[in-house]
Design a protein around this motif. Structure first.
Motif, PDB file in Angstrom:
ATOM      1  N   TYR A  82       0.856  -1.186   0.000  1.00 21.11           N
ATOM      2  CA  TYR A  82       0.000   0.000   0.000  1.00 21.11           C
ATOM      3  C   TYR A  82       0.896   1.241   0.000  1.00 21.11           C
ATOM      4  O   TYR A  82       2.098   1.147   0.299  1.00 21.11           O
ATOM      5  CB  TYR A  82      -0.907  -0.004   1.229  1.00 21.11           C
ATOM      6  CG  TYR A  82      -2.000  -1.046   1.147  1.00 21.11           C
ATOM      7  CD1 TYR A  82      -3.191  -0.782   0.466  1.00 21.11           C
ATOM      8  CD2 TYR A  82      -1.837  -2.300   1.719  1.00 21.11           C
ATOM      9  CE1 TYR A  82      -4.187  -1.741   0.371  1.00 21.11           C
ATOM     10  CE2 TYR A  82      -2.831  -3.274   1.625  1.00 21.11           C
ATOM     11  CZ  TYR A  82      -4.006  -2.978   0.952  1.00 21.11           C
ATOM     12  OH  TYR A  82      -4.988  -3.934   0.843  1.00 21.11           O
ATOM     13  N   THR A 102      -7.603   1.788   4.418  1.00 24.37           N
ATOM     14  CA  THR A 102      -7.717   1.058   3.148  1.00 24.37           C
ATOM     15  C   THR A 102      -9.128   0.500   2.920  1.00 24.37           C
ATOM     16  O   THR A 102      -9.457   0.122   1.802  1.00 24.37           O
ATOM     17  CB  THR A 102      -6.711  -0.098   3.074  1.00 24.37           C
ATOM     18  OG1 THR A 102      -6.972  -1.028   4.158  1.00 24.37           O
ATOM     19  CG2 THR A 102      -5.279   0.402   3.170  1.00 24.37           C
ATOM     20  N   THR A 118      -3.723  -2.748  -4.381  1.00 22.44           N
ATOM     21  CA  THR A 118      -3.436  -1.879  -3.237  1.00 22.44           C
ATOM     22  C   THR A 118      -3.474  -0.403  -3.642  1.00 22.44           C
ATOM     23  O   THR A 118      -3.070   0.457  -2.864  1.00 22.44           O
ATOM     24  CB  THR A 118      -2.045  -2.211  -2.658  1.00 22.44           C
ATOM     25  OG1 THR A 118      -1.103  -2.201  -3.735  1.00 22.44           O
ATOM     26  CG2 THR A 118      -2.036  -3.581  -2.003  1.00 22.44           C
TER      27      THR A 118
END
Lengths: 360, 360
Positions: free
Chosen positions: A197, A268, A292
């Motif tokens: 990420y 996220t 991601t």
């Protein structure tokens, strides 16, 4: 597929919220009668080392994972006889012990603050001479949210500090004049596929994470991915791992890893194509990993002690509430808000809106 | 806050997935032992007209809502004595009966296909003369997914058609040469605040929804909002309502309303700022409504009968799986996929990817 989770707190709860749409069912082993994940699956209410319940869990589920790293090593070893356990016992062994962890970083060429193993007060006295003051004495295991730590600023602070932390194995770490704290949340599949990420900038207050802001094109992204990739490969890691760094002089020094989904990755859920929770489950279940990539500009604010009035929180534009359904208690993480905005300026304004609610 | 839901299927399941992060708990009343929402809340396994369990539900929860409209009127009336029920008994009464529904549209100046109430074969014969063929005979209540309908093309089809549909009250509807089917999902709060999602283009196969594509700046958006707004206001409606229209000659003719979250709104989980499920819960709970704005370009494909291999579905870029955890059975909705892409061309390509999986 049925997933066994050791621990039934908010991380387990958010794992279940992410995994249910994948067709997964969940069983949580947690001694707490009010474990907040229990609303979303079976609750095996037992001690983490209760062999009967561990055996029951192993029999019921297809694999076992964790929502916290301080699971007893024997628990993992016992379960591993009967059912796949991800991340592995070895990954947990390293990640839950600051000495093993820092030693691994050093072996892999990842810069860290100066550190020394402290098994008694004499070790501490010696380490202070070597590393200098200020420094931080931390218990090697079981520390979280700033607990199990003592900052040593003056020679007087060193006296009796080892006993003060319980006379348990500790690590002394040199103070790092960092300009910021960042974390990289990564996921590695059973087949070794790895995704990262965006780097997140974190603000802690009294050792507890308060604010995480996802970055765009952070200049240290590639370096962080390199460091985290080394650890993932060395551990043959499976699942989500969070790696916290200090930003120092335009570079990174490794602070610690968490072998699990992580508070600094909560953004996220709304802020990335595939959340850390879904990606952890995909990884441990042997499914292809999800993207991601970011969706918009995101930040996460923790609700510590209490959640502001729900009607006020959801009235904030771009705001997504995550209430953990836990009893309110000072210092306890009881919820968070994700802000997902179209641009950075809007995001900054929204952060202020939520901060105002938190301050009441 | 604890929410009681009449019905424990996939709509209840997705309500719970949306409401849990708001700090809500759920109880589902459903006679089915394998009700798929039961994994996410308390399951009161009883008939919808069982007074003891209805009373238990009313005592346990703060309010009651529905995941299907054919709840017996007595059930709603009984519950309403003890606990707030949204949408109201009157909204359900109208929405579950095609005659009441179409009559309401007519009263409000909303164009519809020609229609006539059919209480016996003589009514039908008369209505066919008035409306002409082809036409569709539909039971006034309990129809769904194309069930309870018969298309009448030739005079021979009319003979005995009333008995064929069970000799229950029916509606005859003139055939409409529509160019497309669209639906508007709307939400209205307790305070009358109303929001609309973008119009969705729907493709049905054998009466079952197969594909929904969210539109951008649809030329009929404002007209659809006008029509739906009239119904919401007239009913003093609270919650999510879906309104299905036929596109005819550049205008809209009303088909039907569903007084609940709707299959053609499932894309909003990923494709809108606030999903239809969260907005329904916000509305019934008296919370401020969330944004209905789109995030990217989205479509939803139903999985009917079976869900393709999970590893294949999640490997499709931009794809979000929603597995309902139900036993697979021909004609049964057992899951869906949302595609959320950055542009329309990518979305079209992804739709083909998922369609290829469905075809196996």
């Amino acid at each position: 597929m049925k997933i066994g989770v050791i621990g039934g707190g908010q991380l387990g709860r958010m794992l279940a919220l992410a995994g249910t749409p994948l067709g997964m069912n969940f069983a949580f082993l947690d001694p707490a009668p009010d474990a907040c994940a229990a609303a979303l699956g079976e609750h095996l209410r037992a001690d983490y080392s209760d062999p009967d319940h561990l055996r029951q869990l192993a029999d019921e589920v297809d694999l076992v994972t964790f929502e916290f790293e301080s699971v007893p090593a024997e628990t993992v070893a016992f379960l591993s006889q009967f059912v796949p356990v991800y991340p592995s016992a070895e990954s947990l062994r390293i990640a839950r012990d600051r000495w093993f962890e820092k030693s691994l970083f050093k072996d892999l060429g990842i810069p860290t603050p100066a550190f020394a193993n402290v098994l008694d007060q004499a070790d501490l006295d010696h380490a202070v001479i070597e590393i200098g003051l200020p420094a931080v004495l931390k218990t090697r295991t079981l520390g979280y949210d700033g607990k199990g730590q003592k900052v040593l600023r003056k020679p007087e602070d060193v006296v009796g500090a080892f006993a003060e932390l319980g006379s348990v194995p500790c690590l002394l770490e040199g103070f790092v004049p960092f300009s910021g704290e960042v974390s990289l949340v990564a996921v590695r599949g059973r087949d070794g596929e790895t995704r990262f990420y965006p780097l997140v900038h974190n603000t802690h207050v009294n050792g507890i994470l308060e604010l995480s802001v996802a970055s765009s094109d952070h200049p240290l992204q590639a370096l962080a991915e390199d460091y985290v990739g080394r650890v993932l490969e060395q551990l043959n890691y499976v699942g989500v791992l969070a790696f916290e760094f200090f930003e120092v002089d335009g570079g990174l020094k490794a602070n610690e890893i968490a072998p699990r989904v992580h508070n600094s990755g909560h953004w996220t859920i709304e802020g990335a194509e595939c959340s850390q929770f879904e990606n952890h489950l995909r990884a441990v279940a042997g499914l292809p990993l999800g993207s991601t990539a970011k969706v918009g500009e995101s930040a996460m604010l923790n609700f510590i002690g209490s959640v502001p009035a729900v009607d006020k929180v959801v009235a904030v534009a771009d705001c997504h509430l995550h209430h953990y359904g836990k009893a309110f208690k000072a210092g306890r993480k009881v919820g968070h808000a994700t802000l997902r905005s179209k641009d950075r300026a809007t995001l900054e304004a929204r952060i202020k809106d939520v901060e105002a609610l938190i301050k009441g």
